[in-house]
Design a protein around this motif. Structure first.
Motif, short mmCIF file in Angstrom:
data_model
loop_
_atom_site.label_atom_id
_atom_site.label_comp_id
_atom_site.label_asym_id
_atom_site.label_seq_id
_atom_site.Cartn_x
_atom_site.Cartn_y
_atom_site.Cartn_z
N VAL A 1 6.14 13.16 -0.41
CA VAL A 1 7.25 13.99 -0.85
C VAL A 1 6.69 15.35 -1.26
O VAL A 1 5.82 15.42 -2.14
N SER A 2 7.17 16.41 -0.63
CA SER A 2 6.60 17.74 -0.88
C SER A 2 7.08 18.36 -2.18
O SER A 2 6.38 19.16 -2.80
N ASP A 3 8.28 18.03 -2.62
CA ASP A 3 8.83 18.67 -3.81
C ASP A 3 9.27 17.67 -4.87
O ASP A 3 10.25 17.87 -5.58
N GLY A 4 8.55 16.58 -4.97
CA GLY A 4 8.89 15.56 -5.96
C GLY A 4 7.80 14.51 -6.04
O GLY A 4 6.68 14.71 -5.57
N GLU A 5 8.13 13.38 -6.66
CA GLU A 5 7.15 12.31 -6.82
C GLU A 5 7.03 11.50 -5.54
O GLU A 5 8.03 11.16 -4.91
N ASN A 6 5.78 11.23 -5.14
CA ASN A 6 5.54 10.46 -3.93
C ASN A 6 6.14 9.06 -4.02
O ASN A 6 6.26 8.49 -5.11
N LYS A 7 6.46 8.52 -2.88
CA LYS A 7 7.00 7.17 -2.79
C LYS A 7 6.13 6.35 -1.83
O LYS A 7 5.14 6.84 -1.29
N GLY A 8 6.52 5.15 -1.58
CA GLY A 8 5.86 4.33 -0.57
C GLY A 8 4.39 4.13 -0.83
O GLY A 8 3.91 4.11 -1.97
N VAL A 9 3.64 3.99 0.26
CA VAL A 9 2.21 3.68 0.14
C VAL A 9 1.44 4.87 -0.42
O VAL A 9 0.44 4.68 -1.13
N ILE A 10 1.86 6.11 -0.13
CA ILE A 10 1.17 7.26 -0.69
C ILE A 10 1.38 7.31 -2.20
O ILE A 10 0.45 7.63 -2.96
N GLY A 11 2.59 6.98 -2.67
CA GLY A 11 2.83 6.92 -4.10
C GLY A 11 1.98 5.87 -4.79
O GLY A 11 1.60 6.03 -5.96
N LEU A 12 1.66 4.77 -4.08
CA LEU A 12 0.80 3.73 -4.65
C LEU A 12 -0.59 4.27 -4.97
O LEU A 12 -1.26 3.78 -5.89
N PHE A 13 -1.04 5.28 -4.21
CA PHE A 13 -2.39 5.85 -4.41
C PHE A 13 -2.40 7.00 -5.41
O PHE A 13 -3.46 7.57 -5.68
N ASP A 14 -1.24 7.36 -5.96
CA ASP A 14 -1.18 8.48 -6.91
C ASP A 14 -2.09 8.31 -8.12
O ASP A 14 -2.78 9.25 -8.52
N PRO A 15 -2.13 7.12 -8.76
CA PRO A 15 -3.01 6.98 -9.94
C PRO A 15 -4.47 7.25 -9.62
O PRO A 15 -5.15 7.93 -10.40
#
Length: 534
Positions: free
Chosen positions: A119-133
């Motif tokens: 997501v370019s203008d917000g919080e990532n979702k899906g598998v990419i969001g899982l790698f955020d931490p």
């Protein structure tokens, strides 16, 4: 009950069914992949750090456990038995399924990352969001598709690297170079660039910003390193940024030629490079699928050297586009830069044609002349180009074309996605400009060679079968002829799988690359040349 094997079949036995330990390991690895798959479908995990840790740990431990169970009970030695009986490693159904799955993953990763949750203008979702931490822990920023890819890439090299070490534990050279690629991928390609990103804006960098920089990547692999915005980022970061820029330039003109002269291209392709590291570890099961035909060899030479010409033109055009014309403001102007490029290429071409022409095949000589004429002619056309253009094309057009065709499609989608179809070194053989340039240096002035003892060769063909670069090693071994090939990456597998110790990787004087002992083996040599060298 006796376990003595009375079979004398040279092809080995069909692979046995998986053991209980291997089945549990497969289940564990698939459970880790299952977590990532659930994340792709936007499953909301309450604790991303915990679930990411569980996923990556399950994948890594499952792979290592399977490998330990497969090789720990076997005596050290050649371990390629049964490879042609397995569907996944012999272009069978599972091989095609794996190839198509990997190719699909690369296409989504490169061109449709939003389907992975970016997501370019917000919080990532899906598998990419899982790698955020993990991304925020290392570089302080949310994850991108490239961070996800880099993490999985590193996990694959580490897990399959341990498998490779167990498989070839009888060979010290294989163990050392595998530890080397594991180290360089983890430290230089993954951790250090992420930590550099965390320093952006820090007082250490004088408030500047360093571009993402894989320190082991050298031009022409990091063809983007000399673009205007990256040069500005380097210079804005004070002495550290300037040091990185100088290091990048020295790597091209000083470090690379010296190391290739002493050790051949193996110092990079088999000991440092991430692409080679993945091919040697995760791709080891597919090395026998490389095409050994003469036609493939000819295609390889023309395609890979055409890529070198492409990247040379593209890089020249990009640098040319942001240089000035006023000699009072810029010591390096557009015209002086192109003249310098033309002079450098002329010197290299002249040296090769005058001093090393006997080491080039006839078609290689014609190809070199043709490429040289094309480049020099295009450089001459810059006087007819408009502002921001060179070679009658906009520099941005060349950059985007190269990035799409070579940087994305060839190196990623085909180069890695088609491991189970074309073998593990498709990119290295047919598309990598770095491999082509190092191969040119290795062929013409390196001390590296693979020596052979033809009298000991039994023509079993192991060396040729498992050469991932498509070299017919057995043909050299049968004649007792040293192997000096531009495409050889010095992986040493041909030596590791030889049951008679015929092959040996060596660095020696240039005069010894053609061994006078060939006379004893009946090879066709010029005796007067040997006498005159005494």
């Amino acid at each position: 009950m006796s376990t003595y094997n009375k079979s004398m079949a040279l092809t080995g036995e069909p692979p046995r069914s998986l053991s209980i330990g291997q089945k549990i390991a497969v289940l564990l690895g698939l459970s880790g992949l299952g977590i990532l798959l659930l994340a792709v479908f936007n499953t909301s995990f309450p604790n991303k750090t915990l679930w990411l840790t569980l996923s990556l740990s399950a994948i890594g431990i499952g792979t290592i456990w399977f490998s330990w169970d497969a090789y720990s009970q076997k005596i050290p030695g050649i371990k390629n038995d049964g490879v042609w009986f397995r569907s996944i490693s012999s272009r069978g159904l599972w091989g095609w399924v794996a190839g198509l799955a990997l190719t699909g993953f690369y296409i989504v990763l490169y061109f449709y990352p939003e389907y992975l949750g970016l997501v370019s203008d917000g919080e990532n979702k899906g598998v990419i969001g899982l790698f955020d931490p993990l991304s925020k822990f290392l570089n302080g920023n949310p994850a991108s598709q490239w961070f996800v890819y880099g993490t999985l890439y590193t996990v694959a090299i580490l897990a399959f690297g341990i498998k490779f070490i167990w498989k070839y534990r009888h060979n010290r050279y294989e163990r050392l170079r595998t530890w080397s690629v594991m180290f360089f991928q983890t430290a230089f390609a993954f951790i250090i660039p992420e930590l550099m990103a965390r320093l952006n804006g820090h007082k250490i960098l004088d408030g500047g910003s360093l571009p993402y920089y894989d320190l082991k990547n050298i031009w022409p692999l990091n063809y983007y390193n000399f673009e205007g915005y990256r040069i500005k980022m380097f210079l804005s970061s004070g002495e550290i940024g300037f040091a990185f820029l100088i290091f990048g330039i020295l790597s091209i003109f000083v470090i690379t030629p010296i190391l290739t002269y002493k050790y051949g291209k193996r110092w990079y392709c088999s000991w440092v490079c991430g692409c080679g590291g993945l091919a040697e570890t995760a791709g080891d099961s597919f090395r026998q699928l490389s095409d050994k035909s003469t036609f493939a060899w000819k295609v390889e030479r023309w395609v890979v050297h055409s890529v070198v010409v492409f990247v040379t033109l593209m890089t020249t055009a990009v640098i040319y586009s942001y240089l000035g014309t006023d000699t009072s403001k810029y010591w390096l102007t557009k015209s002086s830069f192109l003249i310098g490029v033309a002079v450098l290429l002329t010197l290299v071409f002249g040296w090769a044609m005058i001093f090393k022409r006997d080491q080039l095949q006839k078609d290689a000589k014609y190809g070199a002349i043709g490429y040289f004429v094309i480049i020099i002619a295009l450089i001459g056309f810059h006087f007819f180009s408009g502002e921001g253009e060179v070679f009658l094309f906009k520099s941005g057009t060349l950059r985007k074309s190269y990035s799409f065709l070579i940087g994305s499609i060839f190196s990623g989608v085909i180069g890695t996605g088609f491991y189970p179809i074309f073998g593990s070194r498709v990119w290295c053989r047919f598309g990598c400009p770095m491999a082509a340039i190092l191969g040119f240096q290795q062929k013409l002035f390196s001390r590296f060679r693979i020596t052979t003892n033809g009298g000991q060769c039994i023509s079993c063909g192991n060396c040729s079968t498992y050469c991932e670069m498509g070299i017919d090693v057995r043909a050299y071994a049968q004649k007792g002829e040293n192997i000096v090939r531009a495409s050889c990456v010095g992986c040493g597998i041909c030596s590791a799988v030889c049951p008679r110790g015929v092959l040996k990787l060596e660095n020696g004087p240039l005069e010894g690359r053609i061994d006078s002992n060939q006379v004893l083996l009946g090879n066709d040599v010029d005796l007067m040349n040997l006498v005159n060298k005494k």
